[in-house]
Design a protein around this motif. Structure first.
Motif, PDB file in Angstrom:
ATOM      1  N   GLN A  58       0.912  -1.140   0.000  1.00  0.00           N
ATOM      2  CA  GLN A  58      -0.019   0.102  -0.022  1.00  0.00           C
ATOM      3  C   GLN A  58       0.851   1.197  -0.047  1.00  0.00           C
ATOM      4  O   GLN A  58       0.650   2.191  -0.733  1.00  0.00           O
ATOM      5  N   LEU A  68       2.804   1.581  -3.380  1.00  0.00           N
ATOM      6  CA  LEU A  68       1.637   1.953  -4.456  1.00  0.00           C
ATOM      7  C   LEU A  68       1.357   3.401  -4.242  1.00  0.00           C
ATOM      8  O   LEU A  68       1.381   4.171  -5.344  1.00  0.00           O
ATOM      9  N   GLN A  69       1.120   4.006  -3.041  1.00  0.00           N
ATOM     10  CA  GLN A  69       1.215   5.239  -3.082  1.00  0.00           C
ATOM     11  C   GLN A  69       2.120   6.176  -3.420  1.00  0.00           C
ATOM     12  O   GLN A  69       1.880   7.303  -4.179  1.00  0.00           O
ATOM     13  N   ASP A  78       2.298   7.061  -7.052  1.00  0.00           N
ATOM     14  CA  ASP A  78       0.988   7.656  -7.603  1.00  0.00           C
ATOM     15  C   ASP A  78       0.122   6.424  -8.183  1.00  0.00           C
ATOM     16  O   ASP A  78      -0.756   6.510  -9.172  1.00  0.00           O
ATOM     17  N   ARG A  79       0.094   5.376  -7.588  1.00  0.00           N
ATOM     18  CA  ARG A  79      -0.774   4.091  -7.953  1.00  0.00           C
ATOM     19  C   ARG A  79      -0.448   3.717  -9.349  1.00  0.00           C
ATOM     20  O   ARG A  79      -1.466   2.860  -9.800  1.00  0.00           O
ATOM     21  N   GLN A 103       0.713   0.829 -11.187  1.00  0.00           N
ATOM     22  CA  GLN A 103       1.416  -0.666 -10.726  1.00  0.00           C
ATOM     23  C   GLN A 103       2.847  -1.122 -11.330  1.00  0.00           C
ATOM     24  O   GLN A 103       3.582  -1.648 -10.486  1.00  0.00           O
ATOM     25  N   ASP A 150      -7.336  -1.728  -3.491  1.00  0.00           N
ATOM     26  CA  ASP A 150      -7.840  -0.861  -4.674  1.00  0.00           C
ATOM     27  C   ASP A 150      -8.666  -1.758  -5.441  1.00  0.00           C
ATOM     28  O   ASP A 150      -8.716  -1.814  -6.623  1.00  0.00           O
TER      29      ASP A 150
END
Length: 394
Positions: free
Chosen positions: A333, A336-337, A340-341, A343, A367
């Motif tokens: 998490q 990923l944050q 900027d998400r 993948q 998500d």
């Protein structure tokens, strides 16, 4: 009080200690120190061995482990026991005030210096000086301390006259000084001058066999002080006391026992007399390492796993999912944050295949409502437009 000149023992006790030091059982407990575990016996043995010498001693241990008790024992078991014992808490004063307290100053050397003042090193001549929280000293002050250790001389603040002093230095720290050296906050040469004989004080969670002895001793003391009848401990209350991790060490345990005596009633300490965190009514706080910014990752991991096991309880059979799974989910998490998400960027940061990351996102329900792959199903990242690398992980 940052400065202490009082000895912990009376003159008759000090004389007895100094006279019988060589004949005492090397593993016997020191006056005022409670504990019979193997790790504490090693502390007693080292303390008695080093006390008669002139060597510097560095006492290392977390806050609340009893470093000052060991420092006083070193003084009172030494040939200097009839001389002064001076304690200075280096972490309680600013750099300028601490320099003045340690080395003294002359009249007019700074604003407020209305008269000459003798420093603590002079006051400790022919005795011992205990420098608590030595890690808090500034680089400038460390240079002067090194000179005292090497040459036995210094100048008062604002004075050019050199003074000689004969005092035994015992220092203490609640941080790993090697970490402080790596970060540039502590001089390596001073460390090796102080660390002639190190004494490592164990945390209370590392000597749980001593918890009962400590509890009963504190219970007797505070019951007598407060005129209470509480002298026994219910087995369930003792079990909870043993299992607690004690981030505040012996000092924290002592406070809890005093609290139970004052707020409790009857002749027995019960579970209901313990604070909520020991009764399991509030979430236990993780152990806070001193100097968390420089705490090594291995120690933090060890404490995290210990907390996970303790929270799960003795009958849990899913420790891997509880500990490893929760850490992996949090790691994914956060990465990923930070990406900027996107993948494919997160997978690269994590060092795993993007399709493996996609499986983890699904497994941990991260998500769920966001598209993890392109609508055409060709494996392209919906946000970056880059193709997914082949799935080379099972």
């Amino acid at each position: 009080m940052p400065i202490e000149t009082r000895s912990s023992y009376g003159p008759h006790v000090k004389a007895s200690l100094a006279g019988s030091a060589s004949n005492a059982d090397p593993d016997a407990a020191l006056p005022g120190v409670i504990g019979d575990s193997l790790v504490m016996r090693e502390v007693y043995r080292t303390t008695r061995q080093v006390a008669p010498s002139r060597a510097c001693v560095l006492i290392v241990g977390e806050t609340g482990t009893g470093k000052e008790l060991i420092a006083r024992a070193i003084h009172d078991l030494s040939p200097r026991s009839t001389g002064p014992y001076i304690r200075v808490n280096c972490g309680a004063l600013t750099e300028s005030l601490l320099e003045s307290e340690l080395f003294g100053h002359v009249k007019g050397s700074f604003t407020g210096a209305v008269d000459n003042r003798t420093g603590r090193f002079e006051a400790a001549h022919a005795g011992s000086i205990f420098l608590d929280e030595i890690n808090s000293t500034s680089p400038k002050l460390q240079v002067k301390l090194l000179r005292v250790l090497q040459e036995g001389e210094f100048e008062r603040v604002g004075d050019n006259n050199t003074k000689k002093v004969d005092t035994r230095i015992v220092a203490a720290t609640n941080r790993d000084l090697l970490d402080e050296i790596d970060t540039g906050r502590f001089r390596e040469d001073l460390y090796y001058r102080l660390n002639v004989v190190p004494i490592l004080l164990p945390a209370l969670r590392d000597r749980r066999d001593d918890v009962e002895l400590l509890v009963l001793s504190f219970l007797k003391r505070y019951a007598e002080q407060n005129r209470r009848e509480m002298r026994k401990v219910h087995p369930e209350a003792m079990r909870k006391l043993r299992e607690h991790d004690w981030p505040g060490n012996v000092r924290e345990l002592q406070n809890y026992v005093e609290r139970a005596v004052i707020l409790g009633s009857g002749q027995e300490m019960l579970v209901e007399h313990l604070p909520p965190q020991l009764r399991g009514e509030t979430s236990p706080r993780p152990i806070r390492h001193r100097g968390a910014a420089s705490a090594d990752f291995g120690s933090l991991t060890s404490e995290l796993v210990r907390q996970g096991i303790r929270t799960a309880g003795p009958n849990a059979t899913d420790l891997h999912d509880r500990v490893v799974g929760q850490v992996e989910r949090e790691l994914i998490q956060q990465v990923l944050q930070s990406c900027d998400r996107v993948q494919i960027k997160a997978a690269a940061r994590l060092g795993i295949n993007r399709n493996t990351l996609h499986k983890k996102l699904s497994e941990y329900r991260i998500d769920e409502n966001l598209p993890a792959s392109a609508p055409n199903g060709d494996g392209d990242d919906a946000r970056s437009g880059e193709p997914s690398p082949p799935d080379d992980e099972s």
